[in-house]
Design a protein around this motif. Sequence first.
Motif, mmCIF file in Angstrom:
data_model
loop_
_atom_site.group_PDB
_atom_site.id
_atom_site.type_symbol
_atom_site.label_atom_id
_atom_site.label_comp_id
_atom_site.label_asym_id
_atom_site.label_seq_id
_atom_site.Cartn_x
_atom_site.Cartn_y
_atom_site.Cartn_z
ATOM 1 N N THR A 77 -18.184 0.220 -5.372
ATOM 2 C CA THR A 77 -19.260 0.709 -4.124
ATOM 3 C C THR A 77 -18.481 1.402 -2.861
ATOM 4 O OG1 THR A 77 -19.441 -1.599 -3.282
ATOM 5 C CG2 THR A 77 -20.972 -0.760 -4.872
ATOM 6 N N MET A 78 -18.496 1.660 -1.704
ATOM 7 C CA MET A 78 -18.003 2.349 -1.022
ATOM 8 C C MET A 78 -17.731 0.440 -0.068
ATOM 9 S SD MET A 78 -19.397 4.393 2.544
ATOM 10 C CE MET A 78 -21.314 3.303 2.715
ATOM 11 N N GLU A 79 -18.739 0.056 -0.670
ATOM 12 C CA GLU A 79 -18.280 -1.414 0.930
ATOM 13 C C GLU A 79 -17.822 -1.889 0.485
ATOM 14 O OE1 GLU A 79 -22.227 0.369 1.604
ATOM 15 O OE2 GLU A 79 -21.356 -0.128 -0.652
ATOM 16 N N ASP A 80 -17.042 -1.937 -1.005
ATOM 17 C CA ASP A 80 -15.942 -2.380 -1.466
ATOM 18 C C ASP A 80 -14.909 -1.737 -1.967
ATOM 19 O OD1 ASP A 80 -15.980 -1.772 -4.018
ATOM 20 O OD2 ASP A 80 -16.593 -3.061 -5.360
ATOM 21 N N PHE A 81 -14.426 -0.751 -1.792
ATOM 22 C CA PHE A 81 -13.800 0.390 -1.623
ATOM 23 C C PHE A 81 -12.835 0.693 0.148
ATOM 24 C CE2 PHE A 81 -11.736 4.576 -0.285
ATOM 25 C CZ PHE A 81 -10.471 5.067 -1.766
ATOM 26 N N ARG A 82 -13.934 0.455 1.123
ATOM 27 C CA ARG A 82 -13.331 0.197 2.667
ATOM 28 C C ARG A 82 -12.589 -1.417 2.504
ATOM 29 N NH1 ARG A 82 -19.057 0.199 4.576
ATOM 30 N NH2 ARG A 82 -19.399 2.094 5.774
ATOM 31 N N ASN A 83 -10.612 -1.197 3.242
ATOM 32 C CA ASN A 83 -10.570 -2.229 3.602
ATOM 33 C C ASN A 83 -9.741 -3.012 2.335
ATOM 34 O OD1 ASN A 83 -10.874 -2.760 6.516
ATOM 35 N ND2 ASN A 83 -12.488 -4.148 5.730
ATOM 36 N N SER A 84 -9.093 -1.492 1.487
ATOM 37 C CA SER A 84 -8.752 -1.411 0.220
ATOM 38 C C SER A 84 -6.571 -0.722 0.335
ATOM 39 C CB SER A 84 -9.246 -1.201 -0.784
ATOM 40 O OG SER A 84 -9.679 0.558 -1.264
ATOM 41 N N PHE A 85 -7.015 0.413 0.566
ATOM 42 C CA PHE A 85 -5.887 0.887 0.300
ATOM 43 C C PHE A 85 -5.521 1.589 1.610
ATOM 44 C CE2 PHE A 85 -7.480 0.947 -4.401
ATOM 45 C CZ PHE A 85 -6.732 -0.137 -4.781
ATOM 46 N N MET A 171 -4.517 -6.265 -0.868
ATOM 47 C CA MET A 171 -5.686 -5.604 -0.362
ATOM 48 C C MET A 171 -6.182 -6.406 0.749
ATOM 49 S SD MET A 171 -8.472 -3.834 -3.251
ATOM 50 C CE MET A 171 -7.639 -2.775 -3.814
ATOM 51 N N GLU A 172 -6.153 -6.069 2.233
ATOM 52 C CA GLU A 172 -7.324 -7.050 3.011
ATOM 53 C C GLU A 172 -8.993 -7.534 2.798
ATOM 54 O OE1 GLU A 172 -8.652 -6.801 8.003
ATOM 55 O OE2 GLU A 172 -7.454 -5.112 6.501
ATOM 56 N N LYS A 205 0.287 -3.535 8.065
ATOM 57 C CA LYS A 205 0.755 -4.872 8.224
ATOM 58 C C LYS A 205 0.657 -6.246 6.848
ATOM 59 C CE LYS A 205 -4.761 -4.504 8.313
ATOM 60 N NZ LYS A 205 -5.122 -4.385 9.813
ATOM 61 N N ILE A 206 0.030 -5.388 5.580
ATOM 62 C CA ILE A 206 -0.371 -6.436 4.572
ATOM 63 C C ILE A 206 1.520 -6.350 3.730
ATOM 64 C CG2 ILE A 206 -0.564 -6.351 2.089
ATOM 65 C CD1 ILE A 206 -3.221 -6.739 3.449
ATOM 66 N N LYS A 207 1.544 -5.516 3.573
ATOM 67 C CA LYS A 207 3.662 -5.672 3.780
ATOM 68 C C LYS A 207 4.244 -6.263 4.365
ATOM 69 C CE LYS A 207 4.019 -1.090 1.722
ATOM 70 N NZ LYS A 207 4.853 0.512 1.942
ATOM 71 N N ARG A 208 3.872 -6.065 5.733
ATOM 72 C CA ARG A 208 4.562 -7.294 6.871
ATOM 73 C C ARG A 208 4.602 -8.393 6.805
ATOM 74 N NH1 ARG A 208 3.263 -3.146 10.635
ATOM 75 N NH2 ARG A 208 1.099 -4.067 11.238
#
Length: 329
Positions: A77-85, A171-172, A205-208
Motif C-alpha cells: 500500500t502507499m502507507e507501507d511504502f512511506r519511510n522505506s527507501f 528501513m525507518e 540517516k539509516i546508514k549513519r
Amino acid sequence: MKVLLYTGSLNLVSKSGIGQAIRHQKKALELLNIPHTYNHKEDFDIVHINTIFPNSIIMSWWAKQKGKKVIYYAHSTMEDFRNSFIGSNLIAPIFKKWITFCYNRGDILITPTEYAKQILQSYKLNPPIFSLSNGIDMSFFTRTSQARNRFRKKYHLTDQEKVIISVGHFMERKGILDFIELAKQLPEYQFYWFGYTNSKLVPAKIKRAMKQDIPNLHFPGFVDRHEIKDAYCGSDLFLFLTNEETEGIVLLEALAARIPILVRDIPIYTKWLKHGDTVYKGKCLSDFKQWIPDMLMGKVDDLTENGYRLAQKKDIKEIGKQLIQFYRT
C-alpha cells in the motif's frame, strides 16, 4: 484446474516477505494436490501475481487475452511504502497510482489482513477485495533445542546471554532506528538485526545509525530460512518495531517458533494481537525499554503458547482451504 505461480522478477523480491508469500502459496498448492506451475508456456486456468513490476502487468494482460483468470495479491500500500527507501515519501502518491493501476488488472484481489483491505477499499479499486493471511508453515518453524544450540554456537553466545532479534529491511518504517537506540541504551543484552537492503536504497540517516560503534549490536545480513529459524529458537525476544505493515510474515514465524514478542502498538495489530494475551506492546522508546528487561527476566507472564495457538489458525494448510474458495469464486 491448474494454477500458474508467476515468478517474473522473483530475484528482486526473493529476500522479502513477498518472496516468502510466493513460497507459501506453492506449499499450500502442494498440500492440497492442486496442479501448478512456474512456466507460463504450460496451460493453466488461474494465475497468481504477487509483484507490481511492468512484466507483471504484461502477464495479467496476456492471461486475460487467453481467457484466464487473474488473482492479484495486494501486498503493498502507499502507507507501507512511506519511510522505506530513498525518496519513498516523495514518490508515495505516484506509487499509489501505480499500484492502483496494477491491482485493477486482477479479477479479484487478495490482501493479507482486514486492515490492509480497508486501506485498499479507500483506493476505490474495481475488483472485489478479499483478506487472506500469507500464512505460516507451522511444521517448519517448530521450536527445537538443536536449532537453539546451532544459533548460539554460530554467534559465539553463552547460554546465559540474553539475545534480542528483529528481521527486516533497513528501513525507518521497520523501526530500525529505535532498535539501534535500544541496543545503545541496553548494553547488557545482545541485539541482532537480520535482513539486507541494497546500500544504494538505504537513506543516509539509516546508514549513519548503523555505522555507530555499539558493541552489542550486530547486523548478520540476509540468512536463509533455516538460519532464521535457528535465530528464532536461539534468541530470547523478538522485537518488532515496525510502524506500518500489511501483515508481517516474520511476526507469524516468531509466533510459530514460540519466542516472546514485543511489538509496536499500531492499528493493524489492535484486534489481532492482544496486549498481555499473545504479545506485549509498546508505543514509544521508553515503553520498549521498560518492557524488555521485564520480559527477559521473567517478571511478566509467558505468552508464547497463546501466540503459538494464534499462529496455528494461519497455518498454510488452513490458508490453502480458503484459497480454494477464491478459485471457485
